[in-house]
Design a protein around this motif. Structure first.
Motif, PDB file in Angstrom:
ATOM      1  N   MET A   1      -3.829 -10.933   4.210  1.00 42.55           N
ATOM      2  CA  MET A   1      -3.827  -9.555   3.797  1.00 42.55           C
ATOM      3  C   MET A   1      -3.975  -9.496   2.282  1.00 42.55           C
ATOM      4  O   MET A   1      -3.407 -10.284   1.562  1.00 42.55           O
ATOM      5  CB  MET A   1      -2.524  -8.881   4.217  1.00 42.55           C
ATOM      6  CG  MET A   1      -2.439  -7.461   3.788  1.00 42.55           C
ATOM      7  SD  MET A   1      -0.982  -6.504   4.266  1.00 42.55           S
ATOM      8  CE  MET A   1       0.005  -7.578   5.225  1.00 42.55           C
ATOM      9  N   GLU A   2      -4.767  -8.550   1.826  1.00 44.46           N
ATOM     10  CA  GLU A   2      -4.990  -8.376   0.396  1.00 44.46           C
ATOM     11  C   GLU A   2      -4.521  -6.983  -0.002  1.00 44.46           C
ATOM     12  O   GLU A   2      -4.863  -5.988   0.640  1.00 44.46           O
ATOM     13  CB  GLU A   2      -6.472  -8.533   0.067  1.00 44.46           C
ATOM     14  CG  GLU A   2      -6.765  -8.391  -1.396  1.00 44.46           C
ATOM     15  CD  GLU A   2      -8.241  -8.575  -1.706  1.00 44.46           C
ATOM     16  OE1 GLU A   2      -8.659  -8.071  -2.745  1.00 44.46           O
ATOM     17  OE2 GLU A   2      -8.951  -9.204  -0.916  1.00 44.46           O
ATOM     18  N   PHE A   3      -3.717  -6.906  -1.043  1.00 47.54           N
ATOM     19  CA  PHE A   3      -3.264  -5.629  -1.562  1.00 47.54           C
ATOM     20  C   PHE A   3      -4.245  -5.172  -2.626  1.00 47.54           C
ATOM     21  O   PHE A   3      -4.384  -5.810  -3.662  1.00 47.54           O
ATOM     22  CB  PHE A   3      -1.858  -5.754  -2.161  1.00 47.54           C
ATOM     23  CG  PHE A   3      -0.799  -5.992  -1.128  1.00 47.54           C
ATOM     24  CD1 PHE A   3      -0.150  -4.916  -0.547  1.00 47.54           C
ATOM     25  CD2 PHE A   3      -0.467  -7.271  -0.716  1.00 47.54           C
ATOM     26  CE1 PHE A   3       0.829  -5.119   0.423  1.00 47.54           C
ATOM     27  CE2 PHE A   3       0.494  -7.490   0.248  1.00 47.54           C
ATOM     28  CZ  PHE A   3       1.154  -6.406   0.819  1.00 47.54           C
ATOM     29  N   ILE A   4      -4.951  -4.083  -2.356  1.00 48.35           N
ATOM     30  CA  ILE A   4      -5.885  -3.518  -3.322  1.00 48.35           C
ATOM     31  C   ILE A   4      -5.085  -2.725  -4.356  1.00 48.35           C
ATOM     32  O   ILE A   4      -5.301  -2.834  -5.552  1.00 48.35           O
ATOM     33  CB  ILE A   4      -6.921  -2.607  -2.633  1.00 48.35           C
ATOM     34  CG1 ILE A   4      -7.645  -3.335  -1.509  1.00 48.35           C
ATOM     35  CG2 ILE A   4      -7.898  -2.022  -3.647  1.00 48.35           C
ATOM     36  CD1 ILE A   4      -8.436  -4.542  -1.926  1.00 48.35           C
ATOM     37  N   THR A   5      -4.170  -1.915  -3.893  1.00 48.61           N
ATOM     38  CA  THR A   5      -3.200  -1.208  -4.728  1.00 48.61           C
ATOM     39  C   THR A   5      -1.872  -1.311  -3.988  1.00 48.61           C
ATOM     40  O   THR A   5      -1.788  -1.947  -2.935  1.00 48.61           O
ATOM     41  CB  THR A   5      -3.569   0.287  -4.917  1.00 48.61           C
ATOM     42  OG1 THR A   5      -3.393   0.975  -3.683  1.00 48.61           O
ATOM     43  CG2 THR A   5      -4.994   0.459  -5.406  1.00 48.61           C
ATOM     44  N   ASP A   6      -0.850  -0.659  -4.491  1.00 51.11           N
ATOM     45  CA  ASP A   6       0.425  -0.684  -3.774  1.00 51.11           C
ATOM     46  C   ASP A   6       0.355   0.120  -2.485  1.00 51.11           C
ATOM     47  O   ASP A   6       1.211  -0.010  -1.632  1.00 51.11           O
ATOM     48  CB  ASP A   6       1.567  -0.192  -4.665  1.00 51.11           C
ATOM     49  CG  ASP A   6       1.359   1.223  -5.174  1.00 51.11           C
ATOM     50  OD1 ASP A   6       0.198   1.655  -5.289  1.00 51.11           O
ATOM     51  OD2 ASP A   6       2.371   1.896  -5.474  1.00 51.11           O
TER      52      ASP A   6
ATOM     53  N   ARG B   1      -1.114   1.734   3.475  1.00 54.43           N
ATOM     54  CA  ARG B   1       0.241   1.216   3.690  1.00 54.43           C
ATOM     55  C   ARG B   1       0.427   0.558   5.062  1.00 54.43           C
ATOM     56  O   ARG B   1       1.405   0.810   5.756  1.00 54.43           O
ATOM     57  CB  ARG B   1       1.275   2.314   3.476  1.00 54.43           C
ATOM     58  CG  ARG B   1       1.372   2.727   2.010  1.00 54.43           C
ATOM     59  CD  ARG B   1       2.503   3.664   1.732  1.00 54.43           C
ATOM     60  NE  ARG B   1       2.317   4.968   2.328  1.00 54.43           N
ATOM     61  CZ  ARG B   1       3.223   5.554   3.119  1.00 54.43           C
ATOM     62  NH1 ARG B   1       4.355   4.974   3.399  1.00 54.43           N
ATOM     63  NH2 ARG B   1       2.975   6.750   3.608  1.00 54.43           N
ATOM     64  N   ASN B   2      -0.493  -0.290   5.444  1.00 57.31           N
ATOM     65  CA  ASN B   2      -0.436  -1.043   6.701  1.00 57.31           C
ATOM     66  C   ASN B   2      -0.359  -0.170   7.941  1.00 57.31           C
ATOM     67  O   ASN B   2       0.077  -0.603   8.998  1.00 57.31           O
ATOM     68  CB  ASN B   2       0.717  -2.050   6.694  1.00 57.31           C
ATOM     69  CG  ASN B   2       0.459  -3.168   5.720  1.00 57.31           C
ATOM     70  OD1 ASN B   2      -0.674  -3.632   5.589  1.00 57.31           O
ATOM     71  ND2 ASN B   2       1.481  -3.596   5.030  1.00 57.31           N
TER      72      ASN B   2
ATOM     73  N   ASP C   1      -6.730  -6.061   5.724  1.00 51.00           N
ATOM     74  CA  ASP C   1      -6.299  -7.146   6.604  1.00 51.00           C
ATOM     75  C   ASP C   1      -7.375  -7.293   7.674  1.00 51.00           C
ATOM     76  O   ASP C   1      -7.654  -6.334   8.402  1.00 51.00           O
ATOM     77  CB  ASP C   1      -4.949  -6.808   7.236  1.00 51.00           C
ATOM     78  CG  ASP C   1      -4.376  -7.939   8.064  1.00 51.00           C
ATOM     79  OD1 ASP C   1      -5.157  -8.763   8.603  1.00 51.00           O
ATOM     80  OD2 ASP C   1      -3.145  -7.995   8.193  1.00 51.00           O
ATOM     81  N   SER C   2      -7.983  -8.446   7.763  1.00 46.72           N
ATOM     82  CA  SER C   2      -9.076  -8.653   8.715  1.00 46.72           C
ATOM     83  C   SER C   2      -8.636  -8.429  10.160  1.00 46.72           C
ATOM     84  O   SER C   2      -9.471  -8.213  11.033  1.00 46.72           O
ATOM     85  CB  SER C   2      -9.671 -10.048   8.546  1.00 46.72           C
ATOM     86  OG  SER C   2      -8.682 -11.028   8.823  1.00 46.72           O
ATOM     87  N   GLU C   3      -7.353  -8.453  10.412  1.00 56.45           N
ATOM     88  CA  GLU C   3      -6.826  -8.268  11.766  1.00 56.45           C
ATOM     89  C   GLU C   3      -6.559  -6.799  12.103  1.00 56.45           C
ATOM     90  O   GLU C   3      -6.227  -6.477  13.246  1.00 56.45           O
ATOM     91  CB  GLU C   3      -5.530  -9.070  11.936  1.00 56.45           C
ATOM     92  CG  GLU C   3      -5.675 -10.559  11.703  1.00 56.45           C
ATOM     93  CD  GLU C   3      -6.560 -11.225  12.735  1.00 56.45           C
ATOM     94  OE1 GLU C   3      -6.426 -10.893  13.932  1.00 56.45           O
ATOM     95  OE2 GLU C   3      -7.384 -12.067  12.347  1.00 56.45           O
ATOM     96  N   ILE C   4      -6.645  -5.909  11.118  1.00 57.89           N
ATOM     97  CA  ILE C   4      -6.340  -4.493  11.336  1.00 57.89           C
ATOM     98  C   ILE C   4      -7.571  -3.658  11.019  1.00 57.89           C
ATOM     99  O   ILE C   4      -8.163  -3.793   9.940  1.00 57.89           O
ATOM    100  CB  ILE C   4      -5.152  -4.041  10.456  1.00 57.89           C
ATOM    101  CG1 ILE C   4      -3.912  -4.884  10.753  1.00 57.89           C
ATOM    102  CG2 ILE C   4      -4.843  -2.555  10.676  1.00 57.89           C
ATOM    103  CD1 ILE C   4      -2.748  -4.631   9.828  1.00 57.89           C
ATOM    104  N   CYS C   5      -7.967  -2.789  11.943  1.00 58.84           N
ATOM    105  CA  CYS C   5      -9.095  -1.863  11.752  1.00 58.84           C
ATOM    106  C   CYS C   5     -10.359  -2.585  11.297  1.00 58.84           C
ATOM    107  O   CYS C   5     -11.095  -2.103  10.432  1.00 58.84           O
ATOM    108  CB  CYS C   5      -8.727  -0.750  10.783  1.00 58.84           C
ATOM    109  SG  CYS C   5      -7.461   0.362  11.407  1.00 58.84           S
ATOM    110  N   ASN C   6     -10.607  -3.746  11.857  1.00 57.46           N
ATOM    111  CA  ASN C   6     -11.813  -4.528  11.549  1.00 57.46           C
ATOM    112  C   ASN C   6     -11.965  -4.831  10.070  1.00 57.46           C
ATOM    113  O   ASN C   6     -13.070  -4.936   9.554  1.00 57.46           O
ATOM    114  CB  ASN C   6     -13.065  -3.824  12.074  1.00 57.46           C
ATOM    115  CG  ASN C   6     -13.077  -3.736  13.570  1.00 57.46           C
ATOM    116  OD1 ASN C   6     -12.737  -4.692  14.256  1.00 57.46           O
ATOM    117  ND2 ASN C   6     -13.438  -2.579  14.114  1.00 57.46           N
TER     118      ASN C   6
END
Length: 77
Positions: free
Chosen positions: A1-6, A22-23, A11-16
């Motif tokens: 998972m990569e945080f672009i901002t807070d 906020r996850n 995340d490649s596993e979420i929503c393609n």
């Protein structure tokens, strides 16, 4: 998972792998599409009660930051 901002993550596993807020299973694209057709922030927050106004601002900032980049169009045969 990569945080672009807070508030924006990828995340490649979420929503393609699309940027999400906020996850949650709410993409930045979804919020930008609502705004682009004239939906008010209040209506978006009503439809997505788990969001905060700051999430909408983060989506707009994310889009603005993307526009700061240089793009090149290449033709492929």
């Amino acid at each position: 998972m990569e945080f672009i901002t807070d508030r924006i993550t990828v995340d490649s596993e979420i929503c393609n792998g699309k940027p999400i807020i906020r996850n949650k299973l709410i993409t930045v694209q979804t919020i930008l599409e609502f705004l682009s057709v004239g939906e008010s922030q209040e209506e978006i927050l009503h439809q997505y009660p788990s969001l905060e106004k700051e999430d909408i601002y983060a989506c707009l900032k994310f889009a603005c930051d993307l526009m700061k980049r240089n793009f090149t169009i290449k033709t492929f045969a």
